[in-house]
Design a protein around this motif. Structure first.
Motif, PDB file in Angstrom:
ATOM      1  N   SER A  81      30.023  42.575  42.937  1.00 10.38           N
ATOM      2  CA  SER A  81      29.497  43.326  41.795  1.00 10.38           C
ATOM      3  C   SER A  81      30.571  44.206  41.176  1.00 10.38           C
ATOM      4  O   SER A  81      30.479  44.593  40.020  1.00 10.38           O
ATOM      5  CB  SER A  81      28.300  44.184  42.224  1.00 10.38           C
ATOM      6  N   SER A  82      31.616  44.519  41.984  1.00  7.65           N
ATOM      7  CA  SER A  82      32.702  45.353  41.463  1.00  7.65           C
ATOM      8  C   SER A  82      33.998  45.046  42.199  1.00  7.65           C
ATOM      9  O   SER A  82      33.986  44.484  43.299  1.00  7.65           O
ATOM     10  CB  SER A  82      32.359  46.842  41.615  1.00  7.65           C
ATOM     11  N   PHE A  83      35.103  45.419  41.563  1.00  9.55           N
ATOM     12  CA  PHE A  83      36.419  45.309  42.181  1.00  9.55           C
ATOM     13  C   PHE A  83      36.915  46.711  42.527  1.00  9.55           C
ATOM     14  O   PHE A  83      36.454  47.709  41.952  1.00  9.55           O
ATOM     15  CB  PHE A  83      37.417  44.658  41.227  1.00  9.55           C
ATOM     16  N   CYS A 114      35.683  44.675  34.346  1.00 11.49           N
ATOM     17  CA  CYS A 114      37.052  44.254  34.656  1.00 11.49           C
ATOM     18  C   CYS A 114      37.475  43.101  33.750  1.00 11.49           C
ATOM     19  O   CYS A 114      38.589  43.092  33.216  1.00 11.49           O
ATOM     20  CB  CYS A 114      37.141  43.842  36.123  1.00 11.49           C
ATOM     21  N   LEU A 115      36.564  42.136  33.564  1.00 10.29           N
ATOM     22  CA  LEU A 115      36.876  41.007  32.684  1.00 10.29           C
ATOM     23  C   LEU A 115      37.052  41.465  31.238  1.00 10.29           C
ATOM     24  O   LEU A 115      37.913  40.956  30.519  1.00 10.29           O
ATOM     25  CB  LEU A 115      35.772  39.951  32.767  1.00 10.29           C
ATOM     26  N   MET A 171      46.363  37.541  36.239  1.00 12.64           N
ATOM     27  CA  MET A 171      46.820  36.911  37.470  1.00 12.64           C
ATOM     28  C   MET A 171      46.369  37.687  38.705  1.00 12.64           C
ATOM     29  O   MET A 171      46.091  37.091  39.750  1.00 12.64           O
ATOM     30  CB  MET A 171      48.339  36.769  37.458  1.00 12.64           C
ATOM     31  N   ALA A 172      46.278  38.992  38.600  1.00 13.02           N
ATOM     32  CA  ALA A 172      45.824  39.804  39.738  1.00 13.02           C
ATOM     33  C   ALA A 172      44.390  39.467  40.111  1.00 13.02           C
ATOM     34  O   ALA A 172      44.028  39.454  41.297  1.00 13.02           O
ATOM     35  CB  ALA A 172      45.949  41.287  39.399  1.00 13.02           C
ATOM     36  N   ILE A 173      43.545  39.166  39.126  1.00 16.58           N
ATOM     37  CA  ILE A 173      42.150  38.791  39.385  1.00 16.58           C
ATOM     38  C   ILE A 173      42.077  37.364  39.909  1.00 16.58           C
ATOM     39  O   ILE A 173      41.352  37.074  40.868  1.00 16.58           O
ATOM     40  CB  ILE A 173      41.299  38.926  38.103  1.00 16.58           C
TER      41      ILE A 173
END
Length: 317
Positions: free
Chosen positions: A11-13, A98-99, A183-185
């Motif tokens: 649900s979250s990073f 985040c997206l 890229m980190a995601i």
């Protein structure tokens, strides 16, 4: 967490910030806050100056205003969250947020590059075919160039979040970065990410190579035209009008290329160094652009002095 038959998303990073330097986060927040404030102030001054001064209602300054608006949006998409991490330990960011942040960051970066191409074209027309400047760079042409740059960025980056949504995330929700970077995601996904990586690198390379080639072509033509001038004073004046733009190009592309290359081939570069450069790439150019143009462009410099120091301006006259 969101779960269905085929995908599993957190649900979250958790955004780490700068790995290995968490104890110094409060100090990193100071330059980030200062750069953010200067970005908003400097670019606002540029936009206000161009708006209030009729003599600056020219394509060159319209492109500069577009760049200023984009710079403020780019800084606003990253700096507030970074300050939340550095000063308030606000590391969590929802999956969708985040997206969204990732999408806006990369879209605005591509728009930034398009504006630099447009400004290089403006200088080419002004120096190489000055008699046709007003007929080529009409208001409608300036608007069309701006819309093309924005449309290209929107369409090129759109597949990135759409492809990420299809990836499963099972075990790791920790992003070793100060903001949501593509890229980190992608690296966190529990699946084959070849398509995501291939598309990401294709977009980055195509934008960088094509835009730099267009800018280089413009300046090669400009230099050829300048060195054909018989007067040394005319050559200096022509090159002087390009100085601010060249400085902006260097400030924008050098950190960007470093960040891009370290993500792909710089495995020995410490993560903290990479993330600091990635942050510099997003925060320094928006701050530097109004300072560079304010100092290097006489029309803007004189108008700003007139706005903020009217008595001094009058006495000098």
């Amino acid at each position: 967490m969101v779960d269905n038959a085929t995908h599993f998303h957190f649900s979250s990073f958790f955004l780490v910030g700068i790995p290995g330097l968490q104890d110094y986060h409060c100090w990193f927040g100071i330059p980030v806050c200062l750069l953010f404030a200067l970005t908003l102030l400097g670019n606002s001054v540029i936009i206000t100056t161009v708006k209030l001064e009729p003599s600056l209602h020219q394509p060159m300054y319209f492109f500069l205003c577009m760049l200023a608006v984009n710079d403020m949006a780019l800084a606003s998409s990253t700096a507030p969250k970074m300050l939340g991490i550095f000063w308030f330990d606000d590391h969590r960011v929802s999956f969708n947020s985040c997206l969204v942040q990732m999408y806006f960051i990369h879209t605005l970066c591509i728009i930034e590059s398009a504006m630099l191409v447009a400004m290089a074209f403006d200088r080419y027309v002004a120096i190489c075919v000055p008699l046709h400047y007003t007929s080529i760079l009409t208001t409608s042409m300036v608007i069309k160039m701006g819309l093309v740059g924005v449309s290209r960025a929107i369409l090129m980056v759109l597949p990135c979040p759409l492809l990420i949504i299809k990836l499963p995330y099972h075990t790791n929700c920790v992003i070793n970065h100060a903001y949501c970077e593509h890229m980190a995601i992608v690296k966190l996904a529990s699946a084959n990410t070849f398509i995501n990586r291939a598309y990401g690198i294709s977009v980055a390379l195509s934008v960088t190579i094509i835009d730099l080639m267009l800018i280089a072509t413009s300046y090669i033509k400009i230099l050829q035209a300048v060195f054909r001038l018989s007067s040394q004073n005319a050559r200096s004046k022509a090159l002087g009008t390009c100085a601010a733009h060249v400085c902006t190009i260097l400030v924008s592309y050098i950190p960007a290329l470093f960040s891009f290359l370290t993500h792909r081939i710089g495995k020995k570069v410490p993560p903290s160094v990479h993330i600091i450069f990635a942050s510099v790439y997003l925060l320094v150019p928006p701050t530097a652009n109004p300072l560079v143009y304010g100092v290097k462009t006489k029309q803007i410099r004189d108008r700003v002095v007139g706005l903020f120091f009217p008595k001094k301006n009058i006495s000098e006259k």
